[in-house]
Write a protein that holds these residues in place. Structure first.
Motif, PDB file in Angstrom:
ATOM      1  N   UNK A  18       0.860  -1.180   0.000  1.00 39.54           N
ATOM      2  CA  UNK A  18       0.000   0.000   0.000  1.00 39.54           C
ATOM      3  C   UNK A  18       0.896   1.228   0.000  1.00 39.54           C
ATOM      4  N   UNK A  19       0.447   2.253  -0.718  1.00 33.71           N
ATOM      5  CA  UNK A  19       1.247   3.470  -0.890  1.00 33.71           C
ATOM      6  C   UNK A  19       0.317   4.686  -0.769  1.00 33.71           C
ATOM      7  N   UNK A  20       0.910   5.858  -0.606  1.00 36.00           N
ATOM      8  CA  UNK A  20       0.115   7.059  -0.336  1.00 36.00           C
ATOM      9  C   UNK A  20      -0.369   7.767  -1.595  1.00 36.00           C
ATOM     10  N   UNK A  21       0.384   7.648  -2.686  1.00 33.00           N
ATOM     11  CA  UNK A  21       0.084   8.426  -3.895  1.00 33.00           C
ATOM     12  C   UNK A  21       0.441   7.566  -5.100  1.00 33.00           C
ATOM     13  N   UNK A  22      -0.572   7.089  -5.824  1.00 36.75           N
ATOM     14  CA  UNK A  22      -0.333   6.144  -6.913  1.00 36.75           C
ATOM     15  C   UNK A  22       0.467   6.770  -8.042  1.00 36.75           C
ATOM     16  N   UNK A  23       0.154   8.014  -8.404  1.00 42.76           N
ATOM     17  CA  UNK A  23       0.878   8.664  -9.493  1.00 42.76           C
ATOM     18  C   UNK A  23       2.355   8.826  -9.139  1.00 42.76           C
ATOM     19  N   UNK A  24       2.627   9.223  -7.893  1.00 48.96           N
ATOM     20  CA  UNK A  24       4.015   9.405  -7.453  1.00 48.96           C
ATOM     21  C   UNK A  24       4.775   8.087  -7.503  1.00 48.96           C
ATOM     22  N   UNK A  25       4.158   7.014  -7.000  1.00 51.42           N
ATOM     23  CA  UNK A  25       4.835   5.723  -6.978  1.00 51.42           C
ATOM     24  C   UNK A  25       5.006   5.154  -8.378  1.00 51.42           C
ATOM     25  N   UNK A  26       3.996   5.327  -9.239  1.00 47.78           N
ATOM     26  CA  UNK A  26       4.109   4.848 -10.614  1.00 47.78           C
ATOM     27  C   UNK A  26       5.287   5.518 -11.315  1.00 47.78           C
ATOM     28  N   UNK A  27       5.424   6.821 -11.118  1.00 43.60           N
ATOM     29  CA  UNK A  27       6.546   7.545 -11.715  1.00 43.60           C
ATOM     30  C   UNK A  27       7.871   7.028 -11.186  1.00 43.60           C
ATOM     31  N   UNK A  28       7.959   6.834  -9.874  1.00 42.41           N
ATOM     32  CA  UNK A  28       9.216   6.359  -9.281  1.00 42.41           C
ATOM     33  C   UNK A  28       9.607   5.001  -9.836  1.00 42.41           C
ATOM     34  N   UNK A  29       8.697   4.043  -9.825  1.00 44.21           N
ATOM     35  CA  UNK A  29       9.056   2.683 -10.216  1.00 44.21           C
ATOM     36  C   UNK A  29       9.353   2.567 -11.714  1.00 44.21           C
ATOM     37  N   UNK A  30       8.704   3.392 -12.521  1.00 40.19           N
ATOM     38  CA  UNK A  30       9.027   3.370 -13.948  1.00 40.19           C
ATOM     39  C   UNK A  30      10.364   4.055 -14.206  1.00 40.19           C
ATOM     40  N   UNK A 101      22.610   2.273  -1.023  1.00 37.43           N
ATOM     41  CA  UNK A 101      23.539   1.469  -0.245  1.00 37.43           C
ATOM     42  C   UNK A 101      24.039   0.350  -1.137  1.00 37.43           C
ATOM     43  N   UNK A 102      25.112  -0.321  -0.721  1.00 36.17           N
ATOM     44  CA  UNK A 102      25.655  -1.388  -1.575  1.00 36.17           C
ATOM     45  C   UNK A 102      26.352  -2.425  -0.735  1.00 36.17           C
ATOM     46  N   UNK A 103      26.379  -3.672  -1.246  1.00 29.92           N
ATOM     47  CA  UNK A 103      27.051  -4.749  -0.524  1.00 29.92           C
ATOM     48  C   UNK A 103      27.344  -5.913  -1.458  1.00 29.92           C
ATOM     49  N   UNK A 104      28.564  -6.425  -1.344  1.00 29.63           N
ATOM     50  CA  UNK A 104      28.933  -7.674  -2.000  1.00 29.63           C
ATOM     51  C   UNK A 104      28.681  -8.787  -0.987  1.00 29.63           C
ATOM     52  N   UNK A 105      27.666  -9.615  -1.264  1.00 26.68           N
ATOM     53  CA  UNK A 105      27.282 -10.678  -0.340  1.00 26.68           C
ATOM     54  C   UNK A 105      27.972 -12.015  -0.649  1.00 26.68           C
ATOM     55  N   UNK A 106      28.964 -12.012  -1.542  1.00 30.96           N
ATOM     56  CA  UNK A 106      29.684 -13.204  -1.983  1.00 30.96           C
ATOM     57  C   UNK A 106      28.845 -14.053  -2.937  1.00 30.96           C
ATOM     58  N   UNK A 107      27.589 -14.308  -2.598  1.00 32.01           N
ATOM     59  CA  UNK A 107      26.691 -15.013  -3.517  1.00 32.01           C
ATOM     60  C   UNK A 107      26.067 -14.050  -4.523  1.00 32.01           C
ATOM     61  N   UNK A 108      26.149 -12.745  -4.233  1.00 32.13           N
ATOM     62  CA  UNK A 108      25.473 -11.744  -5.065  1.00 32.13           C
ATOM     63  C   UNK A 108      26.130 -10.388  -4.856  1.00 32.13           C
ATOM     64  N   UNK A 109      25.779  -9.454  -5.740  1.00 35.75           N
ATOM     65  CA  UNK A 109      26.142  -8.048  -5.576  1.00 35.75           C
ATOM     66  C   UNK A 109      24.846  -7.262  -5.554  1.00 35.75           C
ATOM     67  N   UNK A 110      24.679  -6.386  -4.556  1.00 35.38           N
ATOM     68  CA  UNK A 110      23.366  -5.788  -4.311  1.00 35.38           C
ATOM     69  C   UNK A 110      23.476  -4.297  -4.011  1.00 35.38           C
ATOM     70  N   UNK A 111      22.457  -3.579  -4.479  1.00 32.90           N
ATOM     71  CA  UNK A 111      22.299  -2.160  -4.159  1.00 32.90           C
ATOM     72  C   UNK A 111      20.939  -1.957  -3.500  1.00 32.90           C
ATOM     73  N   UNK A 112      20.888  -0.962  -2.604  1.00 30.39           N
ATOM     74  CA  UNK A 112      19.699  -0.753  -1.780  1.00 30.39           C
ATOM     75  C   UNK A 112      19.213   0.685  -1.891  1.00 30.39           C
ATOM     76  N   UNK A 113      17.900   0.844  -1.920  1.00 31.16           N
ATOM     77  CA  UNK A 113      17.275   2.153  -1.937  1.00 31.16           C
ATOM     78  C   UNK A 113      15.872   2.025  -1.361  1.00 31.16           C
ATOM     79  N   UNK A 114      15.186   3.146  -1.227  1.00 32.19           N
ATOM     80  CA  UNK A 114      13.813   3.156  -0.712  1.00 32.19           C
ATOM     81  C   UNK A 114      12.913   3.889  -1.687  1.00 32.19           C
ATOM     82  N   UNK A 115      11.637   3.495  -1.714  1.00 30.61           N
ATOM     83  CA  UNK A 115      10.669   4.196  -2.558  1.00 30.61           C
ATOM     84  C   UNK A 115      10.109   5.393  -1.786  1.00 30.61           C
ATOM     85  N   UNK A 116       9.238   6.203  -2.396  1.00 28.67           N
ATOM     86  CA  UNK A 116       8.756   7.409  -1.716  1.00 28.67           C
ATOM     87  C   UNK A 116       7.988   7.140  -0.425  1.00 28.67           C
TER      88      UNK A 116
END
Length: 282
Positions: A18-30, A101-116
């Motif tokens: 669930x999110x607060x603003x559909x237009x805002x989230x649609x823009x972010x994820x696209x 954020x970022x981390x090499x987990x040995x099994x993977x390489x990963x980056x981290x962020x948050x949505x609105x």
């Protein structure tokens, strides 16, 4: 009679938020992740790649963020098909000025962020399974720095990011929980996942020898309150099994353990001990 274990060909379906603003989230994820709009029905939006929904958003207008110490979503993790894809996405994210954020987990390489709305997101690539290191049934993982220069150089200077590749899948889901012992008893003893790693305050489980389908931690949420029903939060995580018999097997395991669940058509739904809703389907 012993109930068979959870089917090893389980795949993770979309995560519903669930999110607060559909237009805002649609823009972010696209814009940020390159997901495509697959279907919209009023305040419900389905995003993903062609033929594969990865995210379902439900607008709850003006919903506040959930407390960081509430049980719920820690992050969902989009798995890109290759290291080159991850490198192209990283350059795209840098052009947008996204905080990562970022981390090499040995099994993977990963980056981290948050949505609105504060929902955690991981974007990653897996190393080949032959490079994963196992010891006594547990996979070795770490949180090391990523070789950013090597990642970018592998991505190819002439191939810009043009959106999430068709092979992108929901790789794993990481949840905040309250009680690791109760969580382990549920995910392993009831559902039939295998423990593949233990960290202080965290547990990682999977089937089929994957490094983890679920991460489960109490780092912030051991004594946290439930998220308000009106807040922006995790609504449901989907798990897909190859056939009806595999879903029926989960039903049998839940009945044997006397764990409450619901069945609606071909969908079997159950809440984990922290209240996170899991739905199994074919």
């Amino acid at each position: 009679m012993t109930t068979p274990a959870l089917h090893p060909h389980l795949q993770l379906g979309p995560v519903e938020l669930s999110i607060a603003d559909l237009a805002r989230s649609a823009d972010f994820y696209q814009r940020a992740l390159g997901l495509a709009v697959l279907k919209q029905d009023g305040q419900r939006l389905e995003l993903g790649v062609p033929g594969r929904p990865l995210l379902v958003l439900h607008e709850r207008s003006g919903a506040p963020m959930s407390p960081r110490n509430s049980p719920g979503l820690y992050h969902f993790a989009l798995l890109l098909p290759s290291r080159a894809d991850l490198g192209r996405w990283l350059q795209h994210a840098a052009r947008l000025g996204l905080r990562l954020g970022q981390s090499d987990h040995l099994v993977s390489e990963a980056f981290y962020l948050s949505d609105p709305d504060g929902h955690g997101i991981e974007v990653y690539r897996d190393r080949p399974r032959g490079e994963w290191q196992w010891n006594a049934g547990e996979v070795r993982m770490a949180s090391d720095p990523i070789d950013i220069q090597g990642l970018v150089s592998e991505s190819g200077a002439q191939l810009p990011w043009t959106g999430a590749p068709e092979g992108t899948v929901m790789g794993h889901i990481h949840l905040r929980v309250r009680d690791l012992a109760a969580t382990e008893a549920f995910y392993t003893g009831v559902l039939g996942f295998d423990v593949v790693a233990r960290w202080p305050g965290a547990l990682f489980v999977s089937v089929g020898g994957y490094h983890h389908h679920f991460g489960l931690n109490t780092w912030q949420s051991e004594n946290g309150p439930d998220a308000s029903p009106q807040s922006a939060k995790l609504e449901r995580a989907w798990l897909r099994l190859p056939d009806g018999a595999a879903v029926h097997n989960v039903t049998g395991r839940l009945r044997s353990a006397e764990v409450p669940f619901t069945e609606e058509g071909s969908v079997l739904s159950v809440r984990d001990p922290a209240g996170n809703l899991l739905s199994f389907t074919v």
